[in-house]
Motif scaffolding. Sequence first.
Motif, PDB file in Angstrom:
ATOM      1  N   VAL A  73      27.403  47.390  -0.512  1.00 27.03           N
ATOM      2  CA  VAL A  73      28.049  47.570   0.783  1.00 27.03           C
ATOM      3  C   VAL A  73      28.321  46.186   1.349  1.00 27.03           C
ATOM      4  CG1 VAL A  73      27.697  48.323   3.169  1.00 27.03           C
ATOM      5  CG2 VAL A  73      26.967  49.776   1.318  1.00 27.03           C
ATOM      6  N   ALA A  74      29.519  45.993   1.879  1.00 26.29           N
ATOM      7  CA  ALA A  74      29.842  44.771   2.610  1.00 26.29           C
ATOM      8  C   ALA A  74      29.885  45.114   4.091  1.00 26.29           C
ATOM      9  CB  ALA A  74      31.175  44.207   2.157  1.00 26.29           C
ATOM     10  N   SER A  75      29.321  44.224   4.913  1.00 30.79           N
ATOM     11  CA  SER A  75      29.324  44.434   6.358  1.00 30.79           C
ATOM     12  C   SER A  75      29.873  43.189   7.043  1.00 30.79           C
ATOM     13  CB  SER A  75      27.913  44.747   6.859  1.00 30.79           C
ATOM     14  OG  SER A  75      27.000  43.727   6.492  1.00 30.79           O
ATOM     15  N   GLY A  76      30.732  43.419   8.037  1.00 34.98           N
ATOM     16  CA  GLY A  76      31.290  42.335   8.829  1.00 34.98           C
ATOM     17  C   GLY A  76      30.759  42.421  10.249  1.00 34.98           C
ATOM     18  N   SER A  77      30.504  41.269  10.854  1.00 38.63           N
ATOM     19  CA  SER A  77      29.799  41.260  12.135  1.00 38.63           C
ATOM     20  C   SER A  77      30.438  40.319  13.147  1.00 38.63           C
ATOM     21  CB  SER A  77      28.347  40.825  11.888  1.00 38.63           C
ATOM     22  OG  SER A  77      27.656  40.620  13.094  1.00 38.63           O
ATOM     23  N   ALA A  78      30.108  40.572  14.404  1.00 41.53           N
ATOM     24  CA  ALA A  78      30.486  39.669  15.487  1.00 41.53           C
ATOM     25  C   ALA A  78      29.776  38.324  15.364  1.00 41.53           C
ATOM     26  CB  ALA A  78      30.187  40.309  16.837  1.00 41.53           C
ATOM     27  N   ASP A  79      28.783  38.231  14.486  1.00 42.47           N
ATOM     28  CA  ASP A  79      28.117  36.941  14.251  1.00 42.47           C
ATOM     29  C   ASP A  79      28.946  36.035  13.332  1.00 42.47           C
ATOM     30  OD1 ASP A  79      27.658  37.835  11.629  1.00 42.47           O
ATOM     31  OD2 ASP A  79      25.493  38.024  11.874  1.00 42.47           O
ATOM     32  N   ARG A  80      30.149  36.498  12.971  1.00 45.00           N
ATOM     33  CA  ARG A  80      31.135  35.760  12.164  1.00 45.00           C
ATOM     34  C   ARG A  80      30.718  35.626  10.708  1.00 45.00           C
ATOM     35  NH1 ARG A  80      32.264  30.620  15.876  1.00 45.00           N
ATOM     36  NH2 ARG A  80      30.093  30.369  15.295  1.00 45.00           N
ATOM     37  N   THR A  81      29.926  36.581  10.216  1.00 41.17           N
ATOM     38  CA  THR A  81      29.547  36.582   8.807  1.00 41.17           C
ATOM     39  C   THR A  81      29.909  37.917   8.163  1.00 41.17           C
ATOM     40  OG1 THR A  81      27.316  37.489   9.101  1.00 41.17           O
ATOM     41  CG2 THR A  81      27.550  35.083   9.256  1.00 41.17           C
ATOM     42  N   VAL A  82      30.089  37.849   6.862  1.00 44.27           N
ATOM     43  CA  VAL A  82      30.177  39.038   6.021  1.00 44.27           C
ATOM     44  C   VAL A  82      28.961  38.982   5.112  1.00 44.27           C
ATOM     45  CG1 VAL A  82      31.457  40.211   4.184  1.00 44.27           C
ATOM     46  CG2 VAL A  82      32.697  39.125   6.074  1.00 44.27           C
ATOM     47  N   ARG A  83      28.280  40.101   5.001  1.00 47.71           N
ATOM     48  CA  ARG A  83      27.108  40.174   4.131  1.00 47.71           C
ATOM     49  C   ARG A  83      27.345  41.232   3.072  1.00 47.71           C
ATOM     50  NH1 ARG A  83      22.124  37.900   6.178  1.00 47.71           N
ATOM     51  NH2 ARG A  83      22.569  36.813   8.121  1.00 47.71           N
TER      52      ARG A  83
END
Length: 104
Positions: A73-83
Motif C-alpha cells: 500500500v502506498a500512502s500520501g500525506s499532508a506531511d509531504r511524504t509518500v510511504r
Amino acid sequence: WDSKAGEVLAVLEGHKDVVTSVAISPDLSRVASGSADKTVRLWDMKIWEEVAVLEGHRDTVNSIVFTPDGAKVASGSADRTVRLWDVRTGKNLLNLDGHFGVIY
C-alpha cells in the motif's frame, strides 16, 4: 455497503479522526483507510475487522492505493511524504520525501 440490496455490510471503527481516503485491494480481501489521525488502517473484508495500524506519517493521510498485486500500500500525506507499506507485515518499506507541498 451492498449496492444490490441497499444494506450496510459493516461499520469499520478504529480511526480517532475523520477518514480521508479508502482503497480496496485488487483481490477484494482488504480495505485500507487513511485518516487525519495520521494512520493507515488495514481491514479484513471477510471478517470485517482491523488487522493492522500503520503508523509513521506526521500529518493527515490523504491518499491510499494498493499495488496491482495487493502486496503493498502506498500512502500520501499532508506531511509531504509518500510511504510504501508491506500489507502482510505492516512494515514501512520506503519513504519518499522531498515533495514541496501537501500530497492529496
